[in-house]
Motif scaffolding. Structure first.
Motif, PDB file in Angstrom:
ATOM      1  N   PRO A  60       0.850  -1.198   0.000  1.00  0.00           N
ATOM      2  CA  PRO A  60       0.000   0.000   0.000  1.00  0.00           C
ATOM      3  C   PRO A  60       0.878   1.238   0.000  1.00  0.00           C
ATOM      4  N   ARG A  61       0.362   2.327  -0.532  1.00  0.00           N
ATOM      5  CA  ARG A  61       1.152   3.555  -0.525  1.00  0.00           C
ATOM      6  C   ARG A  61       1.467   4.010   0.896  1.00  0.00           C
ATOM      7  N   ARG A  62       0.474   3.876   1.791  1.00  0.00           N
ATOM      8  CA  ARG A  62       0.688   4.218   3.196  1.00  0.00           C
ATOM      9  C   ARG A  62       0.238   3.044   4.060  1.00  0.00           C
ATOM     10  N   ASP A  63       1.100   2.613   4.977  1.00  0.00           N
ATOM     11  CA  ASP A  63       0.772   1.565   5.944  1.00  0.00           C
ATOM     12  C   ASP A  63       0.645   2.250   7.303  1.00  0.00           C
ATOM     13  N   ILE A  64      -0.598   2.427   7.784  1.00  0.00           N
ATOM     14  CA  ILE A  64      -0.862   3.235   8.975  1.00  0.00           C
ATOM     15  C   ILE A  64      -1.138   2.325  10.163  1.00  0.00           C
ATOM     16  N   VAL A 198      -0.295  -0.695  19.010  1.00  0.00           N
ATOM     17  CA  VAL A 198      -0.966  -0.943  17.722  1.00  0.00           C
ATOM     18  C   VAL A 198      -2.180  -1.837  17.937  1.00  0.00           C
ATOM     19  N   VAL A 199      -3.312  -1.378  17.450  1.00  0.00           N
ATOM     20  CA  VAL A 199      -4.551  -2.144  17.528  1.00  0.00           C
ATOM     21  C   VAL A 199      -4.951  -2.642  16.138  1.00  0.00           C
ATOM     22  N   VAL A 200      -4.886  -1.766  15.143  1.00  0.00           N
ATOM     23  CA  VAL A 200      -5.295  -2.089  13.770  1.00  0.00           C
ATOM     24  C   VAL A 200      -4.293  -1.459  12.817  1.00  0.00           C
ATOM     25  N   ARG A 201      -4.003  -2.153  11.716  1.00  0.00           N
ATOM     26  CA  ARG A 201      -3.194  -1.578  10.632  1.00  0.00           C
ATOM     27  C   ARG A 201      -4.094  -1.332   9.425  1.00  0.00           C
ATOM     28  N   LEU A 202      -3.879  -0.166   8.817  1.00  0.00           N
ATOM     29  CA  LEU A 202      -4.717   0.253   7.704  1.00  0.00           C
ATOM     30  C   LEU A 202      -3.850   0.545   6.487  1.00  0.00           C
ATOM     31  N   ALA A 203      -4.208  -0.062   5.341  1.00  0.00           N
ATOM     32  CA  ALA A 203      -3.538   0.232   4.071  1.00  0.00           C
ATOM     33  C   ALA A 203      -4.331   1.313   3.356  1.00  0.00           C
ATOM     34  N   ALA A 204      -3.671   2.413   3.034  1.00  0.00           N
ATOM     35  CA  ALA A 204      -4.370   3.553   2.427  1.00  0.00           C
ATOM     36  C   ALA A 204      -3.545   4.103   1.275  1.00  0.00           C
ATOM     37  N   GLY A 205      -4.228   4.830   0.379  1.00  0.00           N
ATOM     38  CA  GLY A 205      -3.528   5.529  -0.694  1.00  0.00           C
ATOM     39  C   GLY A 205      -3.358   4.763  -1.981  1.00  0.00           C
ATOM     40  N   GLY A 206      -3.904   3.552  -2.098  1.00  0.00           N
ATOM     41  CA  GLY A 206      -3.800   2.794  -3.333  1.00  0.00           C
ATOM     42  C   GLY A 206      -2.603   1.859  -3.357  1.00  0.00           C
ATOM     43  N   PRO A 207      -2.616   0.859  -4.270  1.00  0.00           N
ATOM     44  CA  PRO A 207      -1.537  -0.135  -4.338  1.00  0.00           C
ATOM     45  C   PRO A 207      -0.318   0.385  -5.100  1.00  0.00           C
TER      46      PRO A 207
END
Length: 367
Positions: A60-64, A198-207
């Motif tokens: 992912p573009r951003r791994d939050i 860390v509770v949850v990881r979110l992939a954001a911003g497109g592949p």
């Protein structure tokens, strides 16, 4: 791609001879327009090019990494791995019993401090000036003024504590900062977490495709590539270069590059292996041009390319030397021209460098 033969003097001579004959058989050229010579043009395309392949990973573009700002016991997680979430959507909640109680206590303390500040302020105002008529001493008047100031400060502190308790109560709810896909649930319901854990990881911003490139590879911004995936061999997607790391790895001398995937690869999980094939320009790639487009200055074949004048003015021609590779009927195979170039297809015998021309028409070029 046509088989490439080494250039020879005989080949060039044969090409120029055929060109001369083609010129003899051609129809008379139309009268030039008042502001330039009338010419036909063709847009040419390469018959091939170089490619280079590298192993990469779908990222992912951003791994939050998301966590609560305060510690506590997790009451519930409302999302699963793979869920698509929207900005502001609730992802998890903490048990809020203690936070609610703390907020209630802070509210009561604020009310008490506010009442005390009002009482002390009223007493200070009533005492003001009484020392002048002997009803109170100057020390008593000053003491009541100080008491009022202290009460106001205590009220402000209670208000700050109340706002802090409200923020803590709000921080017991974890929300998505932007649209994305849940890639990890690091804990489960009932777990006690620390602030920032860390509770949850979110992939954001497109592949994107992340690859490691050798130092010798130099890429221009926007370089295109084709991507295939090991887990889905039938899926081919286009990708565009977004960035190349400014520094190479200290051991392997490799730089990290990121390519934005333009196609839909939502069915392929992140961290999947991929093969990225770069589309690199090759100055030696061959191009098929009409034989009538070739001219010669001495023994060096050339074509006439077109460019627009300053401020979008009319077309002008420029001599571009080429390398003659082979002859194919009415066409010549040459190298040394960029893909998509416009060249004069015929009528170039009387042209000179920088001469203005008028385009009579365009024909489709072949490979």
């Amino acid at each position: 791609m046509p088989k490439i033969f080494p250039p020879t003097t005989g080949l060039i001579a044969a090409g120029l001879t055929l060109l001369s004959c083609a010129g003899c058989a051609s129809e008379p050229v139309a009268s030039p327009a008042p502001d330039g010579t009338l010419v036909d043009v063709v847009t040419i395309h390469r018959a091939g090019g170089r490619t280079s392949s590298f192993d990469g990973v779908l990222r992912p573009r951003r791994d939050i990494a998301l966590g609560f700002k305060t510690g506590g016991r997790v009451l519930a997680l409302t999302v699963q791995v793979g869920d698509h979430v929207r900005a502001g959507q609730v992802l998890a909640r903490l048990t809020r019993t203690e936070a609610i109680a703390d907020a209630g206590q802070a509210r009561a303390e604020l009310a008490a401090a506010t009442a005390e500040a009002i009482r002390a302020g009223d007493a200070a105002r009533r005492a003001s000036g009484l020392d002048g008529i002997g009803a109170l001493s100057a020390a008593d008047v000053h003491d009541r003024a100080l008491t009022a100031s202290a009460a106001v400060a205590k009220r402000d502190a209670a208000r700050a504590a109340f706002e802090r308790s409200r923020a803590t109560l709000a921080d017991s709810v974890l929300v998505a900062p932007e649209d994305g896909v849940v890639t990890e649930r690091a804990i489960e319901s009932g777990t006690v977490v620390d602030a920032g854990g860390v509770v949850v990881r979110l992939a954001a911003g497109g592949p994107e495709i992340e690859v490691r490139l050798p130092e010798r590879v130099r890429l221009a911004g926007g370089t295109m590539a084709d991507v295939s995936f090991w887990s889905a061999p039938d899926t081919i997607a286009e990708a565009r270069l977004r960035l190349v790391g400014p520094a190479a790895d200290g051991t392997l001398r490799l730089r990290t590059a990121r390519f934005t995937v333009l196609g839909d690869v939502s069915a392929i999980p992140f961290n999947s292996s991929a093969t990225l094939t770069l589309r690199l320009p090759d100055p030696k790639a061959t191009i098929r041009v009409p034989l009538t487009a070739l001219g010669a200055q001495g023994r060096q074949p050339h074509v006439w390319t077109l460019s627009s004048g300053a401020n979008g003015g009319g077309n002008r021609v420029h001599r571009q030397p080429v390398h003659l590779v082979d002859l194919r009927g009415d066409d010549a195979i040459v190298s040394g021209l960029p893909d998509g170039e416009r060249i004069v297809a015929s009528g170039g015998d009387t042209l000179s460098e920088g001469q203005p021309v008028v385009v009579a028409g365009s024909v489709a070029g072949g490979n």
